[in-house]
Design an enzyme around this catalytic site. Structure first.
Site, PDB file in Angstrom:
ATOM      1  N   TYR A 195      -2.416  -1.115  10.524  1.00  0.00           N
ATOM      2  CA  TYR A 195      -2.318  -1.314   9.061  1.00  0.00           C
ATOM      3  C   TYR A 195      -0.974  -0.781   8.558  1.00  0.00           C
ATOM      4  O   TYR A 195      -0.262  -1.463   7.817  1.00  0.00           O
ATOM      5  CB  TYR A 195      -3.480  -0.583   8.388  1.00  0.00           C
ATOM      6  CG  TYR A 195      -3.597  -0.790   6.894  1.00  0.00           C
ATOM      7  CD1 TYR A 195      -4.088  -1.983   6.377  1.00  0.00           C
ATOM      8  CD2 TYR A 195      -3.245   0.215   5.992  1.00  0.00           C
ATOM      9  CE1 TYR A 195      -4.221  -2.176   4.996  1.00  0.00           C
ATOM     10  CE2 TYR A 195      -3.369   0.042   4.627  1.00  0.00           C
ATOM     11  CZ  TYR A 195      -3.863  -1.159   4.134  1.00  0.00           C
ATOM     12  OH  TYR A 195      -3.998  -1.338   2.769  1.00  0.00           O
TER      13      TYR A 195
ATOM     14  N   SER B 226       0.868  -1.182   0.000  1.00  0.00           N
ATOM     15  CA  SER B 226       0.000   0.000   0.000  1.00  0.00           C
ATOM     16  C   SER B 226       0.902   1.227   0.000  1.00  0.00           C
ATOM     17  O   SER B 226       2.066   1.140   0.422  1.00  0.00           O
ATOM     18  CB  SER B 226      -0.858   0.015   1.275  1.00  0.00           C
ATOM     19  OG  SER B 226      -1.446   1.281   1.456  1.00  0.00           O
TER      20      SER B 226
HETATM   21  N1  LIG Z   1      -8.533  -0.961  -1.996  1.00  0.00           N
HETATM   22  C1  LIG Z   1      -7.551  -0.110  -1.733  1.00  0.00           C
HETATM   23  O1  LIG Z   1      -7.739   1.111  -1.801  1.00  0.00           O
HETATM   24  C2  LIG Z   1      -6.192  -0.609  -1.346  1.00  0.00           C
HETATM   25  C3  LIG Z   1      -5.155   0.319  -1.293  1.00  0.00           C
HETATM   26  C4  LIG Z   1      -3.886  -0.106  -0.952  1.00  0.00           C
HETATM   27  C5  LIG Z   1      -3.660  -1.435  -0.667  1.00  0.00           C
HETATM   28  N2  LIG Z   1      -4.680  -2.327  -0.727  1.00  0.00           N
HETATM   29  C6  LIG Z   1      -4.365  -3.715  -0.406  1.00  0.00           C
HETATM   30  O2  LIG Z   1      -4.813  -4.552  -1.445  1.00  0.00           O
HETATM   31  C7  LIG Z   1      -5.159  -5.825  -0.911  1.00  0.00           C
HETATM   32  C8  LIG Z   1      -6.554  -6.217  -1.382  1.00  0.00           C
HETATM   33  O3  LIG Z   1      -7.462  -5.207  -0.982  1.00  0.00           O
HETATM   34  P1  LIG Z   1      -8.936  -5.060  -1.565  1.00  0.00           P
HETATM   35  O4  LIG Z   1      -9.232  -3.618  -1.584  1.00  0.00           O
HETATM   36  O5  LIG Z   1      -9.093  -5.848  -2.811  1.00  0.00           O
HETATM   37  O6  LIG Z   1      -9.742  -5.726  -0.345  1.00  0.00           O
HETATM   38  P2  LIG Z   1     -11.095  -6.555  -0.309  1.00  0.00           P
HETATM   39  O7  LIG Z   1     -11.565  -6.481   1.094  1.00  0.00           O
HETATM   40  O8  LIG Z   1     -12.002  -6.128  -1.411  1.00  0.00           O
HETATM   41  O9  LIG Z   1     -10.598  -8.043  -0.635  1.00  0.00           O
HETATM   42  C9  LIG Z   1      -9.768  -8.724   0.252  1.00  0.00           C
HETATM   43  C10 LIG Z   1      -9.711 -10.181  -0.142  1.00  0.00           C
HETATM   44  O10 LIG Z   1      -8.914 -10.863   0.829  1.00  0.00           O
HETATM   45  C11 LIG Z   1      -9.660 -11.936   1.375  1.00  0.00           C
HETATM   46  N3  LIG Z   1      -9.224 -12.146   2.761  1.00  0.00           N
HETATM   47  C12 LIG Z   1      -9.405 -11.325   3.825  1.00  0.00           C
HETATM   48  N4  LIG Z   1      -8.876 -11.891   4.932  1.00  0.00           N
HETATM   49  C13 LIG Z   1      -8.349 -13.079   4.540  1.00  0.00           C
HETATM   50  C14 LIG Z   1      -7.676 -14.113   5.224  1.00  0.00           C
HETATM   51  N5  LIG Z   1      -7.441 -14.044   6.540  1.00  0.00           N
HETATM   52  N6  LIG Z   1      -7.261 -15.194   4.511  1.00  0.00           N
HETATM   53  C15 LIG Z   1      -7.510 -15.290   3.185  1.00  0.00           C
HETATM   54  N7  LIG Z   1      -8.143 -14.329   2.484  1.00  0.00           N
HETATM   55  C16 LIG Z   1      -8.562 -13.241   3.158  1.00  0.00           C
HETATM   56  C17 LIG Z   1     -11.117 -11.522   1.254  1.00  0.00           C
HETATM   57  O11 LIG Z   1     -11.974 -12.645   1.298  1.00  0.00           O
HETATM   58  C18 LIG Z   1     -11.083 -10.863  -0.119  1.00  0.00           C
HETATM   59  O12 LIG Z   1     -11.104 -11.849  -1.143  1.00  0.00           O
HETATM   60  C19 LIG Z   1      -5.019  -5.702   0.614  1.00  0.00           C
HETATM   61  O13 LIG Z   1      -3.775  -6.228   1.010  1.00  0.00           O
HETATM   62  C20 LIG Z   1      -5.060  -4.211   0.844  1.00  0.00           C
HETATM   63  O14 LIG Z   1      -4.382  -3.831   2.003  1.00  0.00           O
HETATM   64  C21 LIG Z   1      -5.945  -1.947  -1.051  1.00  0.00           C
END
Ligand SMILES: NC(=O)c1ccc[n+]([C@@H]2O[C@H](COP(=O)([O-])OP(=O)(O)OC[C@H]3O[C@@H](n4cnc5c(N)ncnc54)[C@H](O)[C@@H]3O)[C@@H](O)[C@H]2O)c1
Length: 255
Positions: free
Chosen positions: A156, A143
């Site tokens: 986080y 991130s």
């Molecule tokens: N969306 C954003 O703005 C953003 C920005 C920076 C970083 N990220 C990072 O990107 C990654 C994905 O984020 P996203 O926005 O797609 O989130 P999301 O919540 O839409 O999806 C997360 C996914 O991870 C799975 N998950 C959660 N806990 C889990 C566990 N303990 N074991 C296995 N699977 C698990 C969920 O079922 C889901 O499929 C994360 O690491 C997040 O920190 C997201």
């Protein structure tokens, strides 16, 4: 197609960025192991989406916050697909709490899923590659908060900052095995993790004012960066973070 004959394991790929990555790697020719905690309708639909692209796909339920599950995930992925070449540590969670109020359970959950899981998944994956005499790719979905403070999300930020240093360390330790290790660092991406924000027009407007590109990112924006880092084109790229944020990181200020 850049990833023909490769197999990718993408954690947390039932929705959001992970699903976008799974689909993009499949478009590049890779077979894909999808994962989230449980095999539900959404997970089955995600697998169907990858198969519709003409690739082999399977789903393995595992909680990446559990080291035992991480090891089982890699073992079962190899059993089902024959090998893994690319590990994408994507699964991640966040917990909102002022630092003075943050509790141990939230801290443990965030650090377990975002940092301990990737640590032991990398280990199991690297052992698999060492034993099979092949190189490979590790890409962590970090991130902008591996660099940028985010008040009220200290667990986080600690997890993503830790992921940055894990990536740098493994880039050195695993280079002799032909394994590259890099992070992608998304800014604000339109996924379910941000659903609260999407329903708050004022907050969303403030955020958009901080994004020079003038829009939220989409999962496909991050997936393109992952596809590059997974490809032969990135064979000499290791130990680095590729920021995918429309310019947010160097243009951000808290109101
Ligand atoms: N969306 C954003 O703005 C953003 C920005 C920076 C970083 N990220 C990072 O990107 C990654 C994905 O984020 P996203 O926005 O797609 O989130 P999301 O919540 O839409 O999806 C997360 C996914 O991870 C799975 N998950 C959660 N806990 C889990 C566990 N303990 N074991 C296995 N699977 C698990 C969920 O079922 C889901 O499929 C994360 O690491 C997040 O920190 C997201």
């Amino acid at each position: 197609m850049k990833l023909q004959h490769k197999v990718a394991l993408v954690t947390g790929s039932s929705q959001g960025i992970g699903l976008g990555i799974a689909r993009r790697l499949a478009e590049e020719g890779a077979d894909v192991v999808l994962n989230s905690r449980k095999e539900d309708e959404q997970a089955r639909d995600a697998v169907a989406q990858v198969r519709a692209l003409g690739r082999r796909a399977c789903f393995i339920a595992a909680d990446v916050g559990s080291v035992a599950d991480c090891r089982r995930l890699v073992t079962q992925a190899v059993e089902q697909m024959g090998r893994i070449d690319i590990l994408v540590n994507n699964a991640g969670i966040q917990a909102h709490a002022a630092f003075l109020d943050a509790d141990e359970a939230d801290y443990d959950q965030v650090l377990d899923v975002n940092l301990r899981g990737p640590f032991f998944l990398c280990q199991a994956f690297a052992r698999h590659l060492r034993d099979s005499g092949r190189g490979g790719r590790i890409i962590n979905n970090s991130s902008v908060h591996e660099e940028l403070p985010f008040p009220n999300f200290s667990s986080y930020c600690a997890s993503k900052g830790g992921l940055k240093m894990l990536m740098r360390n493994l880039a050195i330790e695993l280079a002799p095995l032909g394994i590259t290790v890099n992070n992608v660092a998304p800014g604000a991406i339109e996924t379910p993790i941000n659903s609260e924000l999407m329903n708050e027009p004022d907050k969303l407007g403030q955020l958009l004012d901080n994004i020079p590109a003038g829009r939220l990112g989409q999962p496909r924006d991050v997936a393109g960066a992952v596809a590059f880092l997974a490809s032969d084109d990135a064979g000499y790229v290791t130990g680095t973070t590729l920021v995918v944020d429309g310019g947010l990181l160097w243009n951000y200020s808290e109101q």
